[in-house]
Enzyme design. Structure first.
Site, PDB file in Angstrom:
ATOM      1  N   HIS A   1      -7.048  -5.728   2.374  1.00 49.13           N
ATOM      2  CA  HIS A   1      -5.879  -5.153   3.056  1.00 49.13           C
ATOM      3  C   HIS A   1      -5.297  -6.219   3.984  1.00 49.13           C
ATOM      4  CE1 HIS A   1      -6.821  -0.715   2.418  1.00 49.13           C
ATOM      5  NE2 HIS A   1      -8.025  -1.225   2.218  1.00 49.13           N
TER       6      HIS A   1
ATOM      7  N   HIS B   1     -10.355  -5.132  -3.066  1.00 47.34           N
ATOM      8  CA  HIS B   1      -9.028  -5.409  -2.511  1.00 47.34           C
ATOM      9  C   HIS B   1      -9.147  -5.822  -1.052  1.00 47.34           C
ATOM     10  CE1 HIS B   1      -9.881  -1.071  -2.274  1.00 47.34           C
ATOM     11  NE2 HIS B   1      -9.245  -1.057  -1.113  1.00 47.34           N
TER      12      HIS B   1
ATOM     13  N   ASN C   1     -12.899  -2.930   2.828  1.00 46.83           N
ATOM     14  CA  ASN C   1     -13.840  -1.813   2.866  1.00 46.83           C
ATOM     15  C   ASN C   1     -14.791  -1.973   1.681  1.00 46.83           C
ATOM     16  OD1 ASN C   1     -12.628  -0.554   5.135  1.00 46.83           O
ATOM     17  ND2 ASN C   1     -11.060   0.334   3.816  1.00 46.83           N
TER      18      ASN C   1
ATOM     19  N   GLN D   1     -14.050   2.884   1.524  1.00 44.99           N
ATOM     20  CA  GLN D   1     -13.450   2.450   0.253  1.00 44.99           C
ATOM     21  C   GLN D   1     -13.200   3.664  -0.637  1.00 44.99           C
ATOM     22  OE1 GLN D   1     -15.652  -0.507  -2.004  1.00 44.99           O
ATOM     23  NE2 GLN D   1     -13.958  -0.808  -3.440  1.00 44.99           N
TER      24      GLN D   1
ATOM     25  N   ASP E   1       0.845  -1.195   0.000  1.00 41.32           N
ATOM     26  CA  ASP E   1       0.000   0.000   0.000  1.00 41.32           C
ATOM     27  C   ASP E   1       0.884   1.249   0.000  1.00 41.32           C
ATOM     28  OD1 ASP E   1      -3.215   0.547   1.050  1.00 41.32           O
ATOM     29  OD2 ASP E   1      -1.767   2.193   1.122  1.00 41.32           O
TER      30      ASP E   1
ATOM     31  N   VAL F   1     -10.799   3.186  -3.553  1.00 42.97           N
ATOM     32  CA  VAL F   1     -10.437   2.656  -4.874  1.00 42.97           C
ATOM     33  C   VAL F   1     -11.433   1.557  -5.197  1.00 42.97           C
ATOM     34  CG1 VAL F   1      -8.676   1.553  -6.293  1.00 42.97           C
ATOM     35  CG2 VAL F   1      -7.995   3.203  -4.526  1.00 42.97           C
TER      36      VAL F   1
HETATM   37  P1  DGP Z   1      -9.581   1.599   0.440  1.00 37.56           P
HETATM   38  O1  DGP Z   1      -9.687   2.837   1.304  1.00 37.56           O
HETATM   39  O2  DGP Z   1     -10.038   0.347   1.175  1.00 37.56           O
HETATM   40  O3  DGP Z   1     -10.234   1.791  -0.911  1.00 37.56           O
HETATM   41  O4  DGP Z   1      -8.034   1.396   0.220  1.00 37.56           O
HETATM   42  C1  DGP Z   1      -7.341   1.866  -0.891  1.00 37.56           C
HETATM   43  C2  DGP Z   1      -5.878   1.794  -0.562  1.00 37.56           C
HETATM   44  O5  DGP Z   1      -5.167   1.892  -1.762  1.00 37.56           O
HETATM   45  C3  DGP Z   1      -5.373   2.903   0.354  1.00 37.56           C
HETATM   46  O6  DGP Z   1      -4.891   2.316   1.561  1.00 37.56           O
HETATM   47  C4  DGP Z   1      -4.246   3.560  -0.413  1.00 37.56           C
HETATM   48  C5  DGP Z   1      -3.960   2.578  -1.523  1.00 37.56           C
HETATM   49  N1  DGP Z   1      -3.582   3.183  -2.787  1.00 37.56           N
HETATM   50  C6  DGP Z   1      -4.263   4.141  -3.459  1.00 37.56           C
HETATM   51  N2  DGP Z   1      -3.646   4.423  -4.611  1.00 37.56           N
HETATM   52  C7  DGP Z   1      -2.552   3.619  -4.671  1.00 37.56           C
HETATM   53  C8  DGP Z   1      -1.509   3.457  -5.637  1.00 37.56           C
HETATM   54  O7  DGP Z   1      -1.453   4.096  -6.688  1.00 37.56           O
HETATM   55  N3  DGP Z   1      -0.547   2.538  -5.337  1.00 37.56           N
HETATM   56  C9  DGP Z   1      -0.576   1.781  -4.186  1.00 37.56           C
HETATM   57  N4  DGP Z   1       0.404   0.912  -4.010  1.00 37.56           N
HETATM   58  N5  DGP Z   1      -1.552   1.915  -3.267  1.00 37.56           N
HETATM   59  C10 DGP Z   1      -2.518   2.828  -3.509  1.00 37.56           C
END
Ligand code: DGP
Length: 113
Positions: free
Chosen positions: A101, A99, A86, A93, A30, A95
């Site tokens: 975590h 996914h 999420n 959430q 992350d 993205v």
């Molecule tokens: P959520 O809030 O459950 O949708 O988590 C999305 C997660 O994705 C958040 O912890 C940050 C991570 N994230 C967002 N953009 C990127 C990215 O471009 N690269 C990586 N490695 N993680 C990302």
């Protein structure tokens, strides 16, 4: 489903620190870690959120969990990690590509915030 940051990571259009990959899923660190180990496990199939998964995705969903367990073990936290999914903007959430975590390397409180 529209393209997301995570589909761009799958397609290698943007970089990520990938720690595991197979034909069904990808795991990468992350970008905004909430624990010493914070890894996301995503299906290669585009599913926006858990509630969009179908009965035909059951094996894939199980694969995400067994992969999360495998990756946690690979990181040295085989019996001390937390998994979070999420589902929807109100749950946090951000993205919209399903996914899981994996969080490890510190203690966690309950109930979660
Ligand atoms: P959520 O809030 O459950 O949708 O988590 C999305 C997660 O994705 C958040 O912890 C940050 C991570 N994230 C967002 N953009 C990127 C990215 O471009 N690269 C990586 N490695 N993680 C990302």
């Amino acid at each position: 489903m529209s393209e997301t940051l995570f589909s761009k990571i799958i397609n290698r259009e943007i970089p990520a620190d990938i720690v595991y990959e197979d034909e069904q899923c990808l795991a990468f660190r992350d970008v905004n870690p909430q624990a010493p180990v914070h890894i996301l496990v995503i299906p290669k199939k585009s599913i926006a959120m858990l509630t969009d998964a179908m009965e035909t995705d059951e094996a894939l969903l199980g694969h995400l969990l067994t992969t999360a367990s495998k990756v946690a073990k690979q990181e040295g936290f085989g019996d001390a990690f937390r998994l979070v999914v999420n589902n929807g903007a109100d749950s946090g959430q951000t993205v919209f590509h399903l996914h899981v975590h994996i969080l490890a390397g510190r203690s966690f409180s309950w109930p979660p915030g």
